[in-house]
Design an enzyme around this catalytic site. Sequence first.
Site, PDB file in Angstrom:
ATOM      1  N   TYR A   1      23.629  60.062  64.694  1.00 48.22           N
ATOM      2  CA  TYR A   1      24.139  60.832  65.825  1.00 48.22           C
ATOM      3  C   TYR A   1      23.273  60.550  67.054  1.00 48.22           C
ATOM      4  CZ  TYR A   1      26.847  63.684  62.489  1.00 48.22           C
ATOM      5  OH  TYR A   1      27.707  64.118  61.519  1.00 48.22           O
TER       6      TYR A   1
ATOM      7  N   SER B   1      34.634  69.140  61.428  1.00 49.04           N
ATOM      8  CA  SER B   1      35.787  69.216  62.344  1.00 49.04           C
ATOM      9  C   SER B   1      36.760  70.323  61.933  1.00 49.04           C
ATOM     10  CB  SER B   1      36.505  67.867  62.424  1.00 49.04           C
ATOM     11  OG  SER B   1      35.660  66.874  62.948  1.00 49.04           O
TER      12      SER B   1
END
Length: 306
Positions: free
Chosen positions: A36, A186
Amino acid sequence: MGMSFAYGEVDEAEALATLGHAIDAGVNFLDTADMYGRGGANERLLSRVLAERRDEVVLATKFGIITDPETGYPTGEVNGSREYVRAAVDASLRRLGTDVIDLYYLHRVDPARPIEETVEAMSELVAAGKVRAIGLSEANAETLRRAAAVHPIAALQSEWSLFSRDIEDLDVPAAREVGAAIVPYSPLGRGMLTGSAPTALPDNDFRQTLPRWQGANLTENLTLVDEIRAVAGEVGATPGQVALAWLLAQGDDVVPIPGTKRRRYLDENVGAVGLSLSADQMDRLAALRPAGERYPDMEWVSGRSG
């Protein structure tokens, strides 16, 4: 992820404020990964919070997705070798500024080697005291069972939301069979289920590459969000809270990780915890099916590295 990568501009000051506010609000599970942001940027960001508040959180990170050192984007390769497991965990520990990772995930299964090899190497990290528990991300039911035969698997992290239902038939039952918690990423459909997601996305927002955010698919999906908005009106909540409440109602072993970047959205997400939906509302929401396919892995970024 969004604090350092893939969702538009980065605002480190707001990210740090959001992380601190989350812990103050009782959110104690922080999930990151070594890919990330370029060079482990998100792990380094978290280290600034962990330096003062490590004992207040359960810390999860992931390894295995290989990134281009110049661009920070995945190359499309996954490495689950014993040597890479050892090197990756030491690098994450250094960036995070901690001596132990509570939950260490294989970010994607390495197709070039047996899952047993990777899990055995990960189990050695537990024995060495570098990791407390291990997990898998986007592993199917068969892989999960094979992995659990080598070492207990604490968690399966996969995409799951009102708009991503494919893990329900096989993977969720397998996780429960082996005693793994289910960690949906998500859970807000990459922002679509909030009812306020932008449809004009900046160039550095990866959602531009996703089928559900394009053309006729996007139009149809925004219409489906109207049903979520209707339920939200019935219970006095926001669409995002309804989407999270639906997921939380799937079981006490379900731990969604909405990836908010800002304090105001964090407070909204936390408000979903106390929200109850009726059986009829749950059924209406469960009947929704989005237009367009999801991408079940991170191949969407490999083409953006050039």
